[in-house]
Design an enzyme around this catalytic site. Structure first.
Site, PDB file in Angstrom:
ATOM      1  CG  HIS A  37      12.751  52.200  52.512  1.00  0.00           C
ATOM      2  ND1 HIS A  37      11.704  52.029  53.139  1.00  0.00           N
ATOM      3  CD2 HIS A  37      13.447  53.483  52.902  1.00  0.00           C
ATOM      4  CE1 HIS A  37      11.224  53.254  53.569  1.00  0.00           C
ATOM      5  NE2 HIS A  37      12.183  53.998  53.397  1.00  0.00           N
ATOM      6  CG  HIS A  39      13.852  58.674  51.424  1.00  0.00           C
ATOM      7  ND1 HIS A  39      12.568  58.899  51.061  1.00  0.00           N
ATOM      8  CD2 HIS A  39      14.032  57.691  52.457  1.00  0.00           C
ATOM      9  CE1 HIS A  39      11.896  58.243  52.150  1.00  0.00           C
ATOM     10  NE2 HIS A  39      12.786  57.515  52.920  1.00  0.00           N
ATOM     11  CG  LEU A  40      17.848  57.412  45.281  1.00  0.00           C
ATOM     12  CD1 LEU A  40      17.759  56.811  43.965  1.00  0.00           C
ATOM     13  CD2 LEU A  40      19.373  57.386  46.038  1.00  0.00           C
ATOM     14  NE  ARG A  41      15.681  63.763  50.823  1.00  0.00           N
ATOM     15  CZ  ARG A  41      14.912  63.008  51.704  1.00  0.00           C
ATOM     16  NH1 ARG A  41      13.593  62.577  51.442  1.00  0.00           N
ATOM     17  NH2 ARG A  41      15.021  63.071  52.942  1.00  0.00           N
ATOM     18  CG  ASN A  65       9.363  60.550  50.836  1.00  0.00           C
ATOM     19  OD1 ASN A  65      10.352  60.208  49.936  1.00  0.00           O
ATOM     20  ND2 ASN A  65       9.616  61.169  51.941  1.00  0.00           N
ATOM     21  CE  LYS A 123       6.563  53.994  52.434  1.00  0.00           C
ATOM     22  NZ  LYS A 123       8.329  54.120  52.888  1.00  0.00           N
ATOM     23  CG  HIS A 160       6.113  55.521  57.622  1.00  0.00           C
ATOM     24  ND1 HIS A 160       7.378  56.092  57.171  1.00  0.00           N
ATOM     25  CD2 HIS A 160       5.582  55.713  58.786  1.00  0.00           C
ATOM     26  CE1 HIS A 160       7.421  56.717  58.654  1.00  0.00           C
ATOM     27  NE2 HIS A 160       6.534  56.572  59.356  1.00  0.00           N
ATOM     28  CG  HIS A 198      11.277  52.633  58.054  1.00  0.00           C
ATOM     29  ND1 HIS A 198       9.981  52.822  58.531  1.00  0.00           N
ATOM     30  CD2 HIS A 198      10.923  53.214  56.954  1.00  0.00           C
ATOM     31  CE1 HIS A 198       9.094  53.484  57.934  1.00  0.00           C
ATOM     32  NE2 HIS A 198       9.853  53.886  57.012  1.00  0.00           N
ATOM     33  CG  LEU A 243       9.724  60.505  62.091  1.00  0.00           C
ATOM     34  CD1 LEU A 243       8.785  61.459  61.546  1.00  0.00           C
ATOM     35  CD2 LEU A 243       9.478  60.197  63.521  1.00  0.00           C
ATOM     36  CG  ASP A 271      14.149  55.335  56.079  1.00  0.00           C
ATOM     37  OD1 ASP A 271      13.847  55.871  55.035  1.00  0.00           O
ATOM     38  OD2 ASP A 271      13.791  55.434  56.992  1.00  0.00           O
ATOM     39  CG  HIS A 275      16.398  65.832  55.604  1.00  0.00           C
ATOM     40  ND1 HIS A 275      15.311  66.331  54.997  1.00  0.00           N
ATOM     41  CD2 HIS A 275      16.076  64.691  56.084  1.00  0.00           C
ATOM     42  CE1 HIS A 275      14.448  65.612  55.022  1.00  0.00           C
ATOM     43  NE2 HIS A 275      14.840  64.372  55.760  1.00  0.00           N
ATOM     44  CB  ALA A 287      12.229  62.657  60.470  1.00  0.00           C
TER      45      ALA A 287
HETATM   46  O1  DOR Z   1      13.068  59.749  58.948  1.00  0.00           O
HETATM   47  C1  DOR Z   1      12.453  59.549  57.705  1.00  0.00           C
HETATM   48  N1  DOR Z   1      12.727  60.512  56.806  1.00  0.00           N
HETATM   49  N2  DOR Z   1      11.570  58.974  57.610  1.00  0.00           N
HETATM   50  C2  DOR Z   1      10.733  58.836  56.741  1.00  0.00           C
HETATM   51  O2  DOR Z   1       9.917  57.935  56.651  1.00  0.00           O
HETATM   52  C3  DOR Z   1      10.780  59.742  55.563  1.00  0.00           C
HETATM   53  C4  DOR Z   1      12.301  60.292  55.396  1.00  0.00           C
HETATM   54  C5  DOR Z   1      12.555  61.306  54.481  1.00  0.00           C
HETATM   55  O3  DOR Z   1      12.010  61.333  53.292  1.00  0.00           O
HETATM   56  O4  DOR Z   1      13.397  62.437  54.963  1.00  0.00           O
HETATM   57 ZN    ZN Z   2      11.925  56.074  54.107  1.00  0.00          ZN
END
Ligand code: DOR
Ligand code: ZN
Length: 368
Positions: A37, A39-41, A65, A123, A160, A198, A243, A271, A275, A287
């Site tokens: 799991h 997030h690579l943006r 996402n 997802k 989620h 998570h 989150l 996870d 940011h 988050a």
């Molecule tokens: O803290 C989080 N950040 N929880 C998520 O479910 C999404 C993630 C994000 O994409 O920044």
């Molecule tokens: Zn996530």
């Protein structure tokens, strides 16, 4: 994984091992792990963060996402290409793509993506549950036909698990989700493979443990290290906010027990959610915790503290691939006992990001 003295021949039969001095383990060699799991943006940040994940992990389940969610096979294929292009020379890393489910998702599109080897999972974001979930599902009933198809073809559903009713206390949203959404879903579609992503509560760990073999969970490093006090230690701490939000200490203890139990239902999923500093340190901070740079060092610290280093390879490298029905990685990696200092900030190709454990010392070094 097996034990053997540092100064002696390896005792392990297969070439992997935990190497010990007389009173402490100094090296841990185990199969290359995967991150189930992450997030690579996209864009410049993608180029900045992919190397951290690719350095430590053989494969990663990539969250869909993005601001324009990855909901079609074509979009996932193109995104996969951009990720692969950002992997540094010499690293062997495979991104595994996921479909972002919406109220309007076509079961045929998901099935086609699976058949063509593009989608490894799909997802479920409850709409407005978290970052990038505005296009998510408003009612699970709306994707019933998609879930039924996934059950038939064996495509895992990644969840989620939080209700979005703002009348429900934020610390209760995961437990309420189990009751209202997840338990009925698992009961109605027993053949559907579900990863409860998570997890943050004792209730979630117990639900997964008590469910059949089609239900598993990922656990992040932050939920093993911090409880909710960390967000308010001497002031508001935006870099401890993600989150689902960290819960009480008793929940952290339950997660540590689950992760180190050796149960194949629990596996590694960072996870990692980068940011920019400015987006975290703001009146309404985002988050997400960026833990990719020292993910293995962070996890292994927990396993050492719990006296469970012998369970680390299962959690990091074996349980996830078994659940997904994928082969384990053949290569190995090594962690060595050694103090490292986590930098206060990381430059991700022009974007400053504060990593998890910023400014702290960790007692393990990843050697590759
Ligand atoms: O803290 C989080 N950040 N929880 C998520 O479910 C999404 C993630 C994000 O994409 O920044
Ligand atoms: Zn996530």
């Amino acid at each position: 994984m097996a034990f053997g003295p540092l100064w002696d021949d390896k005792l392990s039969m297969d070439g992997y091992g935990v190497f010990m001095t007389s009173d402490s383990i100094t090296r841990l060699t185990f199969r290359r792990p995967d991150d189930w799991h992450v997030h690579l943006r996209d864009g410049a940040v993608l180029t900045g963060v992919v190397p951290y994940t690719a350095r430590q992990f053989g494969r990663a389940i990539v969250m869909p996402n993005l601001p324009d969610p990855i909901s079609t096979v074509d979009a996932a294929r193109a995104y996969r290409d951009r990720i692969v292009a950002a992997v540094p020379e010499g690293l062997n890393f495979t991104p595994l793509m996921t479909a972002y489910l919406t109220d309007g998702t076509d079961p045929d599109e998901v099935a086609r993506g699976a058949a063509e080897g593009v989608f490894t999972a799909a997802k479920l974001y409850p709409a407005h549950a978290t970052t990038g979930s505005a296009h998510g599902v408003t009612e699970v009933a709306n994707i019933r036909s998609v879930l039924e198809r996934m059950e038939v073809i064996g495509l895992p559903l990644l969840v989620h698990g939080e209700v979005t009713d703002t009348g429900v206390d934020i610390f209760d949203r995961e437990a309420v989700f189990i009751e209202q959404v997840l338990a009925p879903l698992v009961r109605d579609l027993p053949g559907l493979k579900v990863v409860f992503e998570h997890i943050t509560t004792a209730e979630a760990a117990a639900f997964v443990t008590g469910s059949g073999p089609n239900v598993a969970a990922t656990i992040t490093p932050q939920h093993l290290h911090i409880n909710r006090n960390a967000m308010f230690a001497g002031g508001i701490r935006p870099h401890m906010y993600c989150l689902p939000v960290a819960k009480r200490e008793k929940h952290r203890q339950a997660l540590r027990k689950a992760a180190t139990s050796g149960s194949p239902k629990f596996f590694l999923g960072t996870d990692s959610a980068p940011h920019a500093v400015g987006a975290k340190e703001a009146a309404c901070g985002c988050a997400g915790i960026f833990n990719a740079p020292f993910a293995l060092e962070s996890y292994v610290t927990v396993f050492e503290e719990e006296g469970a280093l012998d369970k680390f390879e299962g959690f990091a490298s074996l349980h996830g691939s078994a659940f997904y029905g994928l082969p384990v990685n053949e290569a190995t990696v090594t962690l060595e006992k050694n103090v490292i200092l986590v930098p206060a900030q990381i430059d991700a190709n022009g974007t400053p990001i504060v990593p998890f454990h910023a400014g702290e010392e960790l007692g393990w070094r990843y050697l590759g």
